[in-house]
Write a protein that holds these residues in place. Structure first.
Motif, PDB file in Angstrom:
ATOM      1  N   VAL A  39       0.848  -1.191   0.000  1.00 45.56           N
ATOM      2  CA  VAL A  39       0.000   0.000   0.000  1.00 45.56           C
ATOM      3  C   VAL A  39       0.885   1.243   0.000  1.00 45.56           C
ATOM      4  O   VAL A  39       2.049   1.186   0.397  1.00 45.56           O
ATOM      5  N   ARG A  40       0.314   2.348  -0.443  1.00 56.15           N
ATOM      6  CA  ARG A  40       1.000   3.643  -0.423  1.00 56.15           C
ATOM      7  C   ARG A  40       0.093   4.658   0.253  1.00 56.15           C
ATOM      8  O   ARG A  40      -1.134   4.523   0.250  1.00 56.15           O
ATOM      9  N   ALA A  41       0.700   5.710   0.802  1.00 61.44           N
ATOM     10  CA  ALA A  41      -0.037   6.792   1.464  1.00 61.44           C
ATOM     11  C   ALA A  41       0.266   8.108   0.763  1.00 61.44           C
ATOM     12  O   ALA A  41       1.418   8.429   0.486  1.00 61.44           O
ATOM     13  N   TRP A  42      -0.800   8.866   0.491  1.00 58.79           N
ATOM     14  CA  TRP A  42      -0.689  10.136  -0.231  1.00 58.79           C
ATOM     15  C   TRP A  42      -1.513  11.208   0.473  1.00 58.79           C
ATOM     16  O   TRP A  42      -2.573  10.920   1.025  1.00 58.79           O
ATOM     17  N   ILE A  43      -1.039  12.463   0.407  1.00 54.13           N
ATOM     18  CA  ILE A  43      -1.855  13.586   0.870  1.00 54.13           C
ATOM     19  C   ILE A  43      -3.103  13.641  -0.009  1.00 54.13           C
ATOM     20  O   ILE A  43      -3.026  13.462  -1.220  1.00 54.13           O
ATOM     21  N   ASN A  44      -4.229  13.918   0.601  1.00 58.53           N
ATOM     22  CA  ASN A  44      -5.522  13.842  -0.073  1.00 58.53           C
ATOM     23  C   ASN A  44      -5.869  15.122  -0.851  1.00 58.53           C
ATOM     24  O   ASN A  44      -6.900  15.738  -0.625  1.00 58.53           O
ATOM     25  N   ARG A  45      -5.028  15.505  -1.757  1.00 61.75           N
ATOM     26  CA  ARG A  45      -5.295  16.670  -2.594  1.00 61.75           C
ATOM     27  C   ARG A  45      -4.714  16.460  -3.974  1.00 61.75           C
ATOM     28  O   ARG A  45      -3.571  16.002  -4.130  1.00 61.75           O
ATOM     29  N   ALA A  69       3.899  12.080  -1.032  1.00 65.34           N
ATOM     30  CA  ALA A  69       3.906  10.795  -0.331  1.00 65.34           C
ATOM     31  C   ALA A  69       4.044  11.003   1.172  1.00 65.34           C
ATOM     32  O   ALA A  69       4.701  11.938   1.633  1.00 65.34           O
ATOM     33  N   ILE A  70       3.442  10.092   1.913  1.00 60.76           N
ATOM     34  CA  ILE A  70       3.561  10.049   3.372  1.00 60.76           C
ATOM     35  C   ILE A  70       4.238   8.733   3.727  1.00 60.76           C
ATOM     36  O   ILE A  70       3.884   7.682   3.199  1.00 60.76           O
ATOM     37  N   ASP A  71       5.199   8.792   4.630  1.00 65.11           N
ATOM     38  CA  ASP A  71       5.956   7.609   5.014  1.00 65.11           C
ATOM     39  C   ASP A  71       5.104   6.663   5.860  1.00 65.11           C
ATOM     40  O   ASP A  71       4.558   7.056   6.895  1.00 65.11           O
ATOM     41  N   ILE A  72       4.996   5.433   5.364  1.00 65.47           N
ATOM     42  CA  ILE A  72       4.338   4.356   6.099  1.00 65.47           C
ATOM     43  C   ILE A  72       5.234   3.137   6.022  1.00 65.47           C
ATOM     44  O   ILE A  72       6.154   3.078   5.208  1.00 65.47           O
ATOM     45  N   GLU A  73       4.942   2.179   6.864  1.00 69.33           N
ATOM     46  CA  GLU A  73       5.674   0.912   6.852  1.00 69.33           C
ATOM     47  C   GLU A  73       4.677  -0.206   7.113  1.00 69.33           C
ATOM     48  O   GLU A  73       3.741  -0.040   7.896  1.00 69.33           O
ATOM     49  N   VAL A  74       4.882  -1.319   6.441  1.00 68.28           N
ATOM     50  CA  VAL A  74       4.027  -2.488   6.650  1.00 68.28           C
ATOM     51  C   VAL A  74       4.824  -3.532   7.416  1.00 68.28           C
ATOM     52  O   VAL A  74       5.934  -3.877   7.017  1.00 68.28           O
ATOM     53  N   ARG A  75       4.240  -3.989   8.530  1.00 72.26           N
ATOM     54  CA  ARG A  75       4.858  -5.036   9.346  1.00 72.26           C
ATOM     55  C   ARG A  75       3.790  -6.058   9.705  1.00 72.26           C
ATOM     56  O   ARG A  75       2.769  -5.694  10.289  1.00 72.26           O
ATOM     57  N   ASP A  76       4.032  -7.295   9.324  1.00 70.31           N
ATOM     58  CA  ASP A  76       3.108  -8.385   9.642  1.00 70.31           C
ATOM     59  C   ASP A  76       1.669  -8.061   9.239  1.00 70.31           C
ATOM     60  O   ASP A  76       0.734  -8.353   9.976  1.00 70.31           O
ATOM     61  N   GLY A  77       1.502  -7.437   8.077  1.00 77.93           N
ATOM     62  CA  GLY A  77       0.177  -7.143   7.558  1.00 77.93           C
ATOM     63  C   GLY A  77      -0.473  -5.886   8.105  1.00 77.93           C
ATOM     64  O   GLY A  77      -1.555  -5.508   7.678  1.00 77.93           O
ATOM     65  N   ALA A  78       0.181  -5.220   9.051  1.00 76.12           N
ATOM     66  CA  ALA A  78      -0.347  -3.977   9.616  1.00 76.12           C
ATOM     67  C   ALA A  78       0.386  -2.790   9.005  1.00 76.12           C
ATOM     68  O   ALA A  78       1.578  -2.867   8.699  1.00 76.12           O
ATOM     69  N   VAL A  79      -0.339  -1.672   8.836  1.00 79.29           N
ATOM     70  CA  VAL A  79       0.233  -0.456   8.260  1.00 79.29           C
ATOM     71  C   VAL A  79       0.482   0.544   9.379  1.00 79.29           C
ATOM     72  O   VAL A  79      -0.421   0.838  10.169  1.00 79.29           O
TER      73      VAL A  79
END
Length: 154
Positions: free
Chosen positions: A55-61, A111-121
């Motif tokens: 998944v990716r995270a983006w500012i909503n604009r 972009a907003i920094d996220i990380e996926v660990r064990d299926g959780a964001v």
């Protein structure tokens, strides 16, 4: 490893997108998550990049106008691996955030920094502090949806 647990990859995939509100300095920011890769737990590509991020995270604009890409009750409209701006139809790649068509051509979503660990964001962006799931109360700018000048229909 730290960060605020937002949701799961499974939830983002099932819903098609997922949004939250965060604080950056003195301002609230709307952020949305969209599915990217098919890998269940993300990971790192052989070259060290995060190409396997599910998944990716983006500012909503939209980068063309101050238009929400994710709206409550609708989510983010995606088509063929792109998030489509409901106002002008510009399409932003879900994995890269780049746009090569329409009014926003040549721009990239923030972009907003996220990380996926064990299926959780997890939110790992040092500039943002999690406030709440979903978008803040609408200020009226998107209540009836955008007045579209696009030839696309949804």
């Amino acid at each position: 490893m730290s960060g605020y647990r937002l949701t799961t990859v499974e939830t983002v995939r099932e819903e098609g997108s997922w949004a939250f509100t965060a604080r950056e300095g003195d301002a609230d920011r709307e952020v949305f998550l969209v599915p990217c890769a098919d890998e269940p737990d993300g990971g790192t590509a052989e070259d060290g990049s995060d190409a396997g991020q599910p998944v990716r995270a983006w500012i909503n604009r939209c980068t063309h106008e101050d238009q929400r890409l994710y709206r409550e009750g609708v989510g983010a409209v995606t088509r063929d691996g792109s998030v489509v701006c409901p106002k002008h139809g510009s399409a932003f790649d879900t994995c890269e955030g780049s746009c090569d068509n329409g009014e926003a051509a040549g721009t990239t979503l923030r972009a907003i920094d996220i990380e996926v660990r064990d299926g959780a964001v997890f939110l790992t962006d040092d500039d943002l502090a999690y406030l709440s799931e979903g978008l803040p109360d609408d200020d009226g700018d998107d209540d009836a949806g955008p007045s579209s000048s696009s030839h696309l229909t949804f």
